[in-house]
Design a protein around this motif. Structure first.
Motif, mmCIF file in Angstrom:
data_model
loop_
_atom_site.group_PDB
_atom_site.id
_atom_site.type_symbol
_atom_site.label_atom_id
_atom_site.label_comp_id
_atom_site.label_asym_id
_atom_site.label_seq_id
_atom_site.Cartn_x
_atom_site.Cartn_y
_atom_site.Cartn_z
ATOM 1 N N VAL A 120 36.804 43.800 48.755
ATOM 2 C CA VAL A 120 36.433 45.217 48.728
ATOM 3 C C VAL A 120 37.659 46.084 48.456
ATOM 4 N N SER A 121 38.754 45.812 49.151
ATOM 5 C CA SER A 121 39.956 46.631 48.971
ATOM 6 C C SER A 121 40.548 46.451 47.577
ATOM 7 N N THR A 122 40.449 45.260 47.021
ATOM 8 C CA THR A 122 40.946 45.025 45.659
ATOM 9 C C THR A 122 40.089 45.783 44.652
ATOM 10 N N LEU A 123 38.787 45.767 44.840
ATOM 11 C CA LEU A 123 37.896 46.545 43.968
ATOM 12 C C LEU A 123 38.232 48.040 44.053
ATOM 13 N N LYS A 154 27.978 41.982 45.747
ATOM 14 C CA LYS A 154 27.748 42.306 47.160
ATOM 15 C C LYS A 154 28.817 43.297 47.639
ATOM 16 N N ALA A 155 30.061 43.089 47.230
ATOM 17 C CA ALA A 155 31.153 43.989 47.616
ATOM 18 C C ALA A 155 30.954 45.380 47.002
ATOM 19 N N LEU A 156 30.511 45.436 45.746
ATOM 20 C CA LEU A 156 30.243 46.733 45.110
ATOM 21 C C LEU A 156 29.111 47.466 45.829
ATOM 22 N N ASP A 157 28.081 46.732 46.239
ATOM 23 C CA ASP A 157 26.985 47.330 47.017
ATOM 24 C C ASP A 157 27.501 47.834 48.365
ATOM 25 N N PHE A 158 28.399 47.062 48.974
ATOM 26 C CA PHE A 158 28.995 47.439 50.255
ATOM 27 C C PHE A 158 29.779 48.748 50.108
ATOM 28 N N ILE A 159 30.509 48.888 49.008
ATOM 29 C CA ILE A 159 31.260 50.116 48.741
ATOM 30 C C ILE A 159 30.295 51.300 48.634
ATOM 31 N N GLU A 161 27.431 51.501 50.155
ATOM 32 C CA GLU A 161 26.990 51.744 51.535
ATOM 33 C C GLU A 161 28.034 52.558 52.286
ATOM 34 N N LEU A 162 29.320 52.250 52.062
ATOM 35 C CA LEU A 162 30.387 52.997 52.714
ATOM 36 C C LEU A 162 30.395 54.455 52.255
ATOM 37 N N ARG A 163 30.152 54.676 50.960
ATOM 38 C CA ARG A 163 30.080 56.045 50.442
ATOM 39 C C ARG A 163 28.963 56.824 51.129
ATOM 40 N N ALA A 164 27.810 56.172 51.252
ATOM 41 C CA ALA A 164 26.672 56.828 51.908
ATOM 42 C C ALA A 164 26.971 57.118 53.372
ATOM 43 N N LEU A 165 27.607 56.171 54.050
ATOM 44 C CA LEU A 165 27.967 56.346 55.451
ATOM 45 C C LEU A 165 28.962 57.493 55.601
ATOM 46 N N ARG A 166 29.896 57.577 54.696
ATOM 47 C CA ARG A 166 30.937 58.632 54.751
ATOM 48 C C ARG A 166 30.331 60.006 54.505
ATOM 49 N N GLN A 167 29.283 60.081 53.702
ATOM 50 C CA GLN A 167 28.663 61.362 53.383
ATOM 51 C C GLN A 167 27.683 61.828 54.452
ATOM 52 N N SER A 168 27.282 60.895 55.333
ATOM 53 C CA SER A 168 26.293 61.285 56.360
ATOM 54 C C SER A 168 26.926 62.007 57.532
#
Length: 168
Positions: A120-123, A154-159, A161-168
């Motif tokens: 994830v961090s490399t992406l 899966k990692a791109l999808d996780f990213i 999810e993190l964007r959505a979590l950060r915006q909530s």
């Protein structure tokens, strides 16, 4: 000086415990990429984004007694586990440090393996590239990790999810 250190103590307080130096590096890097206020500079290294500053701050916090470091020998390597100490908890009570929205974000990251967070961090490190180039770049620089297309997606999808979590 201790303001930046206090942010790391806050992160550990909210995580509860983080197992692995690499995992801790990735959690801070990913949090920083999502605009949480961490000041450490990162460069690309063998295991992805790495901060010498972060390593030094963690070492200082350990020597000051604000965080505990447990060493475990596993399969020929040493696993370090970090958590906030009682002295660190007292410091944060005296000098409250809050990073708004960090706790659910950190808990989500901490629930993943360090190998996955490395991906994830490399992406995220190469996120300025178009998706096809990004995937190609990661497969090239992380060839020894043998990440599959499925893991990368899966990692791109996780990213996302993190964007959505950060915006909530």
């Amino acid at each position: 000086m201790l303001k930046e250190h206090a942010k790391l103590m806050c992160l550990l307080e909210q995580a509860g415990e983080i197992s692995g130096r690499k995992k801790l590096q990735k959690i801070v890097y990913i949090s920083k990429k999502f605009n949480f206020d961490f000041g450490e500079r990162f460069n690309f290294h063998f295991y992805g984004p790495y901060s010498e500053e972060l390593s030094l701050k963690i070492e200082e916090l350990h020597h000051l007694g604000f965080i505990s470091e447990k060493k475990e020998h596993k399969n020929g390597y040493t696993q370090y586990t970090y958590r906030l100490s009682e002295k660190g908890e007292e410091f944060l009570r005296l000098y409250p440090t809050e990073i708004k929205g960090l706790e659910p974000f950190i808990r989500k990251l901490n629930g993943e393996s360090s190998r996955f967070l490395e991906l994830v961090s490399t992406l995220l490190y190469f996120d300025h590239l178009p998706t096809a180039e990004l995937i190609s770049k990661v497969q090239k620089v992380k060839s020894k990790q043998n990440y599959t297309e499925e893991e990368i997606h899966k990692a791109l999808d996780f990213i996302d999810e993190l964007r959505a979590l950060r915006q909530s």
